[in-house]
Design an enzyme around this catalytic site. Structure first.
Site, short mmCIF file in Angstrom:
data_model
loop_
_atom_site.label_atom_id
_atom_site.label_comp_id
_atom_site.label_asym_id
_atom_site.label_seq_id
_atom_site.Cartn_x
_atom_site.Cartn_y
_atom_site.Cartn_z
N TYR A 1 0.83 -1.22 0.00
CA TYR A 1 0.00 0.00 0.00
C TYR A 1 0.86 1.26 0.00
O TYR A 1 1.05 1.91 1.03
CB TYR A 1 -0.90 -0.04 1.25
CG TYR A 1 -1.96 1.04 1.33
CD1 TYR A 1 -2.85 1.26 0.29
CD2 TYR A 1 -2.09 1.83 2.47
CE1 TYR A 1 -3.84 2.24 0.38
CE2 TYR A 1 -3.07 2.81 2.57
CZ TYR A 1 -3.94 3.00 1.52
OH TYR A 1 -4.92 3.97 1.61
N ARG B 1 -1.37 8.01 -3.88
CA ARG B 1 -2.27 7.08 -3.19
C ARG B 1 -3.52 7.79 -2.66
O ARG B 1 -3.46 8.94 -2.27
CB ARG B 1 -1.50 6.45 -2.02
CG ARG B 1 -2.20 5.28 -1.38
CD ARG B 1 -1.35 4.69 -0.28
NE ARG B 1 -1.37 5.50 0.92
CZ ARG B 1 -0.57 5.30 1.97
NH1 ARG B 1 0.30 4.32 1.96
NH2 ARG B 1 -0.65 6.09 3.02
N ASP B 2 -4.61 7.04 -2.62
CA ASP B 2 -5.88 7.51 -2.04
C ASP B 2 -6.36 8.77 -2.75
O ASP B 2 -6.72 9.76 -2.11
CB ASP B 2 -5.69 7.76 -0.53
CG ASP B 2 -7.00 7.69 0.25
OD1 ASP B 2 -7.97 7.10 -0.28
OD2 ASP B 2 -7.05 8.20 1.37
N SER C 1 -5.60 9.07 3.69
CA SER C 1 -4.49 8.14 3.49
C SER C 1 -3.62 8.51 2.31
O SER C 1 -2.97 7.65 1.72
CB SER C 1 -5.03 6.71 3.35
OG SER C 1 -5.48 6.23 4.60
N ASP D 1 -8.07 0.21 -2.72
CA ASP D 1 -8.76 1.38 -3.31
C ASP D 1 -8.28 1.81 -4.69
O ASP D 1 -8.97 2.60 -5.35
CB ASP D 1 -8.64 2.63 -2.41
CG ASP D 1 -9.45 2.54 -1.14
OD1 ASP D 1 -10.22 1.57 -1.00
OD2 ASP D 1 -9.30 3.42 -0.30
N ASP E 1 -8.96 5.32 10.84
CA ASP E 1 -9.14 5.48 9.38
C ASP E 1 -8.67 6.85 8.91
O ASP E 1 -8.42 7.05 7.71
CB ASP E 1 -10.63 5.37 9.02
CG ASP E 1 -11.16 3.97 9.18
OD1 ASP E 1 -10.45 3.02 8.84
OD2 ASP E 1 -12.30 3.83 9.69
C1 BGC Z 1 -3.69 3.89 6.66
C2 BGC Z 1 -2.39 3.14 6.79
C3 BGC Z 1 -2.54 2.06 7.82
C4 BGC Z 1 -3.72 1.17 7.48
C5 BGC Z 1 -3.96 0.13 8.54
C6 BGC Z 1 -4.81 2.93 6.35
O1 BGC Z 1 -6.01 3.62 6.36
O2 BGC Z 1 -3.56 4.85 5.65
O3 BGC Z 1 -1.38 4.03 7.18
O4 BGC Z 1 -1.38 1.27 7.88
O5 BGC Z 1 -4.88 1.94 7.35
O6 BGC Z 1 -4.42 0.68 9.71
#
Ligand code: BGC
Length: 472
Positions: free
Chosen positions: A193, A198-199, A205, A246, A427
C-alpha cells in the site's frame, strides 16, 4: 485508506448474468446468477471457536525484535537480485527456510491453492503490542479478557510506507519460527500500500509518493524491489498479500474527481501491474483489492471494475500467483443484510457475500473465472451505524465481525474471512486543521476523537471490542 461509494442507478440484479448490458434504469432486471445464490443464510452461523485455521492460540507471542534468523533485506544471504530474479525461488534452498527440525518437513503447499486453509494464521506481534497498550488502560476485567482474545486473531501487516519495510523481515521470521515450532504451515498476511498519488479520491491516506516527484521510479525501486527481495528470501512459508487497496476501484468510478486524474489512473495501472509481476512467486498469494458491495456493487460498476482488473492482470503478464481479490478492505459493509438505515440506491448487492458472487460472474465474463476471494470482516459485525453507505471513517458503533476463517462458504470461491484492517487503527484524523483531514472524518457518524490514519485509537478499539459480533 478511504473506501468510497459511487452511485450509478442500475435496476439490475446484483450480478448481471452476462449478455445484456445493464444500463442505468433500463430494464436490466435480469435473473442475475449472483442474487439467488448470493443470498446467504449461513453467514452468521460460523462458530469461531471451532474454526481450526482461524483460531490461533499461541501465535501472538513471538517478539519480532528478538526473533532469530533476522534477514536484513540489504545484506541477507537469501538475497535475490530483484532486477534479474524470475521470482521462482526454491523453498528448499532459501536461507530463511532453514532451522526446522520438523520431520517430515512442513509442506507449505496450499490445499486447492487456498493459502489460508490448513494453516495457522500468523498474528502480527506489532498488533499485539498495540492491543496490550489498550489492555493496560482499562480496569474492567471482562473487557480486559475480551481484549486478550483479540491477541489471538490475525490482522494484516501493512506496508504503508517505504520505512515500514524495515520491519518486514522480522515479521516473516517470526511467522517462520512459529511454523518451525508447530510443524504446520503458518500463513502471513501483508498489505502492499504505497502507490504514487495514493488515495486519490480522499485525503486521509494520501501517501508519501507522488508521480510528479519520481513516484513511479521510487515505488518500483525503493518499495517493490526490497519487498520482492524479502519475500523471495522467505520462500519456505506462505504469504498472502493484499495489493493496493482502493486503487483500481478508484479508476473504475472516481476518474476526474479530487486528484484521480488520467495520469494518476495510468500510474495506478502501471504500478499495480508492476507489483503483480514482481511479486509473482509460488509461495506468495496475491489478492487485488476489489472494493466492496457499496462501491462496485452496481452492475455497471462491476463490469467497469472487472474490465480494469483483467487489463491490469494482463499487463502484468497474467502472473500465476494472482489468487484473486480482496473485498471490503477497511470498510464496514456487512456480509449480508437488507435492513440498513441508509438508502441502498437500487444497488442490488445487499452485502459482501452477494457482491462476491456478482464480481465472480463479472470476472468470469472477462476470462477470470478461476479467481478467488477474501473478505475483510474486521469491523463489519454491526449494521445500521452510518447514515450513508459511503461513510468510511471511524464509524461510531462499529464492532469486530466474523473471525478470520478459511473456506467459510456462503459465496463463490471464497477463500477466507480475513482481518485486513487492524481494528483500533484509525481510518483518518478528525482534526480539521490536519493536512490529511478528510471531510468524511468530520461527519456525525465519525468518531471525533480520531488520530491520523493507521495510528492506534484506543477508544475506538474499545468500541470495536465491546460491539464485536459474534461476541469475543
Ligand atoms: C492507513 C495506513 C494504515 C492502514 C492500517 C490505512 O487507512 O492509511 O497508514 O497502515 O490503514 O491501519
Amino acid at each position: 485508506m478511504a473506501t468510497s461509494v459511487a452511485v450509478i442507478l442500475a435496476f439490475a440484479a446484483c450480478s448481471d448474468d452476462g449478455g445484456s448490458e445493464a444500463t442505468a434504469g433500463a430494464g436490466g432486471n435480469t435473473s442475475g446468477a449472483g442474487v439467488g445464490a448470493g443470498n446467504p443464510t449461513s453467514s452468521g452461523n460460523v462458530d469461531p471457536t471451532t474454526s481450526g485455521a482461524g483460531n490461533p492460540t499461541s501465535s501472538g507471542n513471538v517478539d519480532p525484535t528478538t526473533s532469530s534468523g533476522n534477514v536484513d533485506p540489504t545484506t541477507s544471504s537469501g538475497n535475490v537480485d530483484p532486477t534479474t530474479s524470475s521470482g521462482n525461488v526454491d523453498p528448499t534452498t532459501s536461507a530463511a527456510s532453514g532451522g526446522s527440525t520438523c520431520s517430515p518437513a512442513v509442506d507449505i503447499a496450499a490445499p486447492s491453492g487456498n493459502p489460508f486453509a490448513n494453516a495457522r494464521l500468523f498474528v502480527d506481534p506489532g498488533y499485539v503490542t498495540k492491543v496490550d497498550s489498550s489492555i493496560a488502560k482499562v480496569t474492567d476485567a471482562a473487557l480486559k479478557a475480551k481484549m486478550e482474545k483479540v491477541k489471538e486473531i490475525q490482522t494484516a501487516f501493512w506496508l504503508d510506507t517505504i520505512d515500514a519495510i524495515k520491519k518486514l523481515p522480522a515479521y516473516l521470521d517470526a511467522a517462520l519460527k512459529l511454523q518451525n515450532e508447530l510443524c504446520e504451515p503458518v500463513t502471513a498476511l501483508i498489505v502492499v500500500y504505497d502507490l504514487p498519488n495514493r488515495d486519490c479520491h480522499a485525503k486521509a491516506s494520501n501517501g508519501e509518493l507522488h508521480l510528479n516527484e519520481n513516484g513511479t521510479q521510487r515505488y518500483q525501486q525503493e518499495y517493490i524491489a526490497p519487498i520482492k527481495q524479502i519475500l523471495a528470501a522467505h520462500s519456505g512459508q506462505r504469504i498472502a498479500a493484499v495489493i493496493e487497496p482502493d486503487s483500481l476501484p478508484n479508476i473504475a468510478t472516481n476518474l476526474g474527481t479530487e486528484n484521480c486524474d488520467e495520469a494518476t489512473a495510468q500510474g495506478y495501472r502501471d504500478n499495480v501491474a508492476y507489483a503483480l509481476k514482481e511479486l509473482n512467486m509460488p509461495h506468495v498469494y496475491q489478492y487485488i483489492d476489489a472494493a466492496h458491495s457499496g462501491w462496485l456493487g452496481w452492475p455497471d460498476n462491476q463490469k467497469k471494475g472487472a474490465k480494469i482488473f483483467a487489463e491490469v492482470i494482463k499487463a502484468a503478464g497474467s502472473p500465476a500467483n494472482v489468487r484473486g481479490f480482496a473485498t471490503n478492505v477497511a470498510n464496514y459493509t456487512q456480509l449480508s443484510y437488507s435492513t440498513e438505515k441508509y438508502e441502498q440506491q437500487s444497488n442490488p448487492c445487499y452485502g459482501e457475500l452477494d457482491y462476491v458472487d456478482a464480481m465472480a460472474s463479472a470476472l468470469s465474463a472477462e476470462g477470470l473465472g478461476d479467481k478467488h476471494f477474501i473478505i475483510d470482516t474486521s469491523r463489519n459485525g454491526v449494521g445500521n451505524i452510518r447514515d450513508d453507505w459511503g461513510y468510511w471513517c471511524n464509524n461510531i458503533g462499529a464492532g469486530m465481525g466474523q473471525r478470520p476463517k478459511a473456506n467459510p462458504g456462503g459465496a463463490t470461491n471464497l477463500d477466507a474471512y480475513v482481518w485486513v484492517k487492524p481494528p483500533g487503527d484509525s481510518d483518518g484524523t478528525a482534526d480539521k486543521n490536519a493536512k490529511r483531514f478528510d471531510a468524511f472524518c468530520g461527519y456525525a457518524n465519525a468518531d471525533q476523537r480520531a488520530p491520523e490514519a493507521g495510528v492506534w485509537f484506543h477508544e475506538y478499539f474499545v468500541e470495536c471490542v465491546k460491539n464485536a459480533n459474534p461476541p469475543l
